[in-house]
Design an enzyme around this catalytic site. Structure first.
Site, PDB file in Angstrom:
ATOM      1  N   TYR A  14      63.797 -85.433  78.456  1.00 39.02           N
ATOM      2  CA  TYR A  14      63.388 -85.952  79.564  1.00 39.02           C
ATOM      3  C   TYR A  14      63.746 -87.277  79.916  1.00 39.02           C
ATOM      4  O   TYR A  14      63.879 -87.909  81.056  1.00 39.02           O
ATOM      5  CB  TYR A  14      62.061 -85.666  79.892  1.00 39.02           C
ATOM      6  N   LYS A  50      61.690 -80.185  64.649  1.00 40.29           N
ATOM      7  CA  LYS A  50      62.859 -79.816  63.831  1.00 40.29           C
ATOM      8  C   LYS A  50      63.373 -81.107  62.949  1.00 40.29           C
ATOM      9  O   LYS A  50      64.447 -81.477  62.697  1.00 40.29           O
ATOM     10  CB  LYS A  50      64.263 -79.502  64.618  1.00 40.29           C
ATOM     11  N   ASP A  72      62.510 -73.147  64.690  1.00 37.96           N
ATOM     12  CA  ASP A  72      63.219 -71.852  64.633  1.00 37.96           C
ATOM     13  C   ASP A  72      62.058 -70.758  63.957  1.00 37.96           C
ATOM     14  O   ASP A  72      62.104 -69.626  64.315  1.00 37.96           O
ATOM     15  CB  ASP A  72      64.482 -71.937  63.910  1.00 37.96           C
ATOM     16  N   ASP A 110      60.074 -76.585  75.921  1.00 39.99           N
ATOM     17  CA  ASP A 110      60.692 -75.768  76.972  1.00 39.99           C
ATOM     18  C   ASP A 110      60.938 -74.250  76.385  1.00 39.99           C
ATOM     19  O   ASP A 110      60.653 -73.483  77.005  1.00 39.99           O
ATOM     20  CB  ASP A 110      61.715 -76.393  77.228  1.00 39.99           C
TER      21      ASP A 110
END
Length: 396
Positions: free
Chosen positions: A149, A219, A259, A283
């Site tokens: 963003y 991540k 993940d 998101d």
């Protein structure tokens, strides 16, 4: 005085007749936003009689604003949301090829609404793609002002991209850009301050609502200093400010690679309650979780600054122009977002009336077409008919 304010001790001061600014929205917004307002007004009357009432105040953004003012997001709209503290909005069109990068992002960043709050739960009667949707009950705290963003990009082939590439190679010693002449470049800022205020809000929410854990999703195994920094700063904040709750087992802090987390939500969703994560991860996560309980059409959302008290509640889906004007749009996302708004201002009785009315509609297999088609003996209702179904159940 009809303005919601925040006291020095952090509590919201809510008058009995607060002014709530709203954006109708584009596309299906013209149908679902009036539906929401009618349902909210009914629930407030049912819960409080004439003592309480929302004074709705329309403000402009999106296509409607552009047609009337020449601006996609007039300054007056931002001023009204800032002044009245709490507002709600329908879906907005973002101009393609011109103007503001994203109207939603502009609202969030201008008011520093650093938490995107997305509660995800299943409703009896909704058919979903998973076997045990009742196990899905999570609240996502998605960072709302940093990461992509606040992303900075340079397009392939431009002088700026070439300059940035040269800086990386000559000044920073970067040698692993595979195709430097044809690469675009992007930078995503992730700060300690932004991380700490998000994780603090998530931990406070978990404790206040007696939820067992906060999971930091990231991540960090690949991006050591942004995503990894998020994990490290978040864990440090939790231990520093919520150490007693952690020691007494009132709060458990977990972390999970993004993940692996997406896989785990399908295999063992009951192991997670509150999720704190960065913008892009959030998101993906919030939309997948919404799909697991029936789709984004029943997924509410809010954008909140817990320090200032400012909050904008919103429909989480798009404008759906192909459905606009046909009286078939599902209003549940913005209705449930209004429930969140009522809970935020502590009008819980009205919020509960709406929630229970929706539950009874779904149990009776009454919904708009997008949901009813998957229900055994589903009764497909227009937007207007579904609105009346909800109101009837509030009143009875």
């Amino acid at each position: 005085m009809n303005r919601i304010t925040k006291a020095s001790d952090g509590r919201l001061i809510v008058p009995d007749q607060p002014t709530i600014p709203y954006i109708t929205g584009d596309g299906v917004g013209k149908e679902i936003t009036p539906s929401m307002m009618e349902i909210v007004d009914t629930a407030i009357r049912r819960a409080y009689g004439t003592k309480r009432q929302i004074k709705w105040k329309e403000v402009l953004a999106g296509e409607n604003a552009f047609k009337q003012t020449g601006s996609w997001l007039p300054a007056e709209t931002l001023e009204k949301f800032e002044y009245y503290t709490v507002g709600i909005k329908g879906p907005l069109t973002t101009p393609i090829g011109e103007g503001i990068r994203s109207l939603n992002v502009a609202l969030r960043q201008t008011l520093d609404l650093y938490v995107c709050l997305r509660p995800i739960r299943w409703y009896q009667g909704i058919i979903t793609p998973i076997l045990a949707p009742e196990k899905v009950n999570m609240t996502v705290f998605r960072e709302n002002t940093e990461d992509i963003y606040a992303g900075i990009e340079w397009e392939e082939g431009t002088p700026e991209a070439q300059k940035f590439c040269k800086f990386l190679q000559d000044e920073m010693g970067v040698s692993n850009i595979r195709f430097p002449e044809t690469s675009s470049f992007g930078v995503k800022p992730v700060s300690r301050e932004g991380t700490e205020r998000l994780v603090r809000a998530a931990c406070q929410y978990a404790i206040e609502n007696r939820l067992p854990s906060v999971t930091l999703v990231h991540k960090g195994n690949i991006m050591k200093y942004t995503e990894g920094g998020f994990r490290r700063w978040g864990c440090e904040l939790a231990q520093r400010e919520f150490g007693d709750a952690i020691a007494s087992k009132k709060l458990i802090i977990k972390d999970c690679i993004a993940d692996a987390f997406l896989q785990n939500t399908l295999l063992c969703p009951e192991e997670y309650s509150v999720i704190a994560t960065l913008n892009l991860n959030g998101d993906y996560i919030s939309d997948q979780l919404a799909a697991m309980v029936g789709g984004i059409g029943i997924a509410p959302g809010a954008n909140i600054n817990y320090n200032s008290g400012h909050a904008i509640f919103e429909a989480t889906h798009g404008t759906a122009p192909s459905l606009a004007g046909k009286n078939v749009a599902n209003p549940c996302s913005i209705i449930l977002s209004a429930v969140m708004m009522l809970e935020y201002i502590e009008w819980q009785e009205a919020a509960d009336l709406i929630t229970r009315a929706l539950e009874r509609c779904f149990e009776d297999s009454r919904a708009t077409f997008d949901l009813a088609r998957f229900m055994p003996s589903g009764v497909s209702r227009s937007t207007t008919e579904f609105t009346h179904d909800v109101i009837e159940r509030i009143n009875n």
